[in-house]
Write an enzyme that holds these catalytic residues in place. Structure first.
Site, short mmCIF file in Angstrom:
data_model
loop_
_atom_site.label_atom_id
_atom_site.label_comp_id
_atom_site.label_asym_id
_atom_site.label_seq_id
_atom_site.Cartn_x
_atom_site.Cartn_y
_atom_site.Cartn_z
N MET A 159 0.80 -1.14 0.06
CA MET A 159 0.01 0.04 -0.13
C MET A 159 0.69 1.46 0.01
SD MET A 159 -0.02 1.46 3.18
CE MET A 159 -1.56 2.34 3.37
N TYR A 160 2.36 1.23 0.17
CA TYR A 160 2.97 2.43 0.21
C TYR A 160 3.17 2.95 -1.08
CZ TYR A 160 4.77 0.96 4.84
OH TYR A 160 4.85 0.58 6.16
N SER A 161 2.55 4.07 -1.38
CA SER A 161 2.76 4.62 -2.70
C SER A 161 1.79 3.84 -3.83
CB SER A 161 3.99 5.11 -3.37
OG SER A 161 4.80 5.94 -2.61
N LEU A 162 0.82 2.83 -3.17
CA LEU A 162 -0.15 2.05 -4.01
C LEU A 162 0.98 1.13 -4.88
CD1 LEU A 162 -3.04 4.21 -4.58
CD2 LEU A 162 -2.85 2.56 -2.85
#
Length: 324
Positions: free
Chosen positions: A58-61
């Site tokens: 989910m970090y920076s998708l």
């Protein structure tokens, strides 16, 4: 650099883990560095002996995984490093794009492997526990990934001690792969994990890899600078407000500043040195958007606090509401 094993496993990790949430795309969060700006941090980390890198889908998708994968493929010897990522938070608002169902865990793992450009994830972690999915389903799916060779070890991140103990019990009962680590919220300003979670991890042999080891920067700079919100992240981080607004023991921060000044080191070094000396802690996960921040974190490895300094840091702490 110092190294240790992750809990009771034979997996060797550096005592500092580079958190990769800071590298991806600023379109996700304004303080995130793009790939070109982030690559020097991976380079410095590797040059200074860090072999442990933590990211999440989910970090920076997904972009953080892509950036991390390319940097480590270019700069590192794959067999020597440990790549960790996480699953749970939704990648979109469409069905089956989040949570800990068998479907999402399996497809998320395969997507993470593609983005990272690797064949196996060293440490695959549930980013949170999912009350909407039977724990048996989640653990069976993680065990499947281990047996398929897509994941080497599994870990958990943030939750109640009873949830972790139940997961360990179910894994043992069914002969499934067992959690080997807990990535939890733990620092000088938030020590509620010492009540149950950390003693459980020590007793059961799980490595503790704390997130937000400097309390979103509250421990790393004097109160006056924190309140002025001078950094890009502190001025654009509502999650920090959720965790710490109106809930900070400022006497601890003042004592960190005093000790740092007397020792001729940064406040971040003092905060991390305290954490590195705590029972059960394997490797704090440090984030950095300036090279000097990473340099400071690396120097903390060699800082040993005296019993009097530790007592001064411990004394002002007051109980907090549970935050994760």
């Amino acid at each position: 650099m110092e190294y240790t094993t992750l809990g009771r496993t034979g997996l060797t990790v550096s005592r500092i883990c580079l958190g990769c949430m800071s590298y991806g795309t600023p379109q996700w969060r304004p303080w995130v560095l793009d790939e070109a700006a982030g690559r020097p941090f991976y380079q410095l980390a590797l040059e200074r002996g860090i072999n442990f890198f933590d990211t999440s889908d989910m970090y920076s998708l997904g972009v953080s995984e892509e950036v991390t994968g390319r940097a480590l493929r270019d700069m590192a010897v794959r067999d020597e490093i440990v790549i960790a990522t996480k699953v749970f938070y939704p990648m979109s608002q469409r069905p089956n794009m989040g949570g800990l169902s068998r479907k999402h865990i399996v497809q998320a793992c395969e997507a993470s492997l593609r983005r990272l450009g690797i064949e196996t994830i060293d440490l695959y972690q549930i980013h949170r526990f999912d009350a909407a999915v039977p724990m048996e389903e989640t653990l069976a799916a993680l065990d499947l990934l281990v047996h398929q060779g897509k994941v080497r070890y599994i870990g958990a991140s943030s939750g109640y001690a009873w949830q972790l103990m139940r997961a360990l019990s179910l894994s043992e009962r069914h002969g499934w792969a067992r959690f080997v680590s807990m990535q939890n919220h733990y620092n000088l300003l938030y020590r509620e994990e010492e009540r149950e979670m950390i003693p459980l991890c020590v007793a059961e042999g799980l490595g503790v890899i704390p997130w937000s080891p400097l309390a979103r920067g509250f421990v790393a700079r004097p109160r006056r600078e924190t309140e002025a919100r001078t950094s890009a992240r502190s001025s654009n981080d509502p999650y920090a407000d959720k965790l710490y607004a109106g809930n900070v023991d400022w006497a601890i921060v003042d004592n960190v500043e005093r000790i740092a000044t007397a020792r001729g080191v940064t406040m971040a070094e003092v905060g991390l040195a305290w954490l590195l000396a705590r029972p059960g802690v394997t490797a704090p996960i440090v984030g950095a958007t300036r090279i000097e921040q990473l340099e400071s974190s690396l120097r903390a490895i060699d800082l040993r606090l005296t019993p009097d300094e530790i007592a001064a840091l411990d004394a002002p702490y007051t109980p907090k509401r549970v935050q994760f």
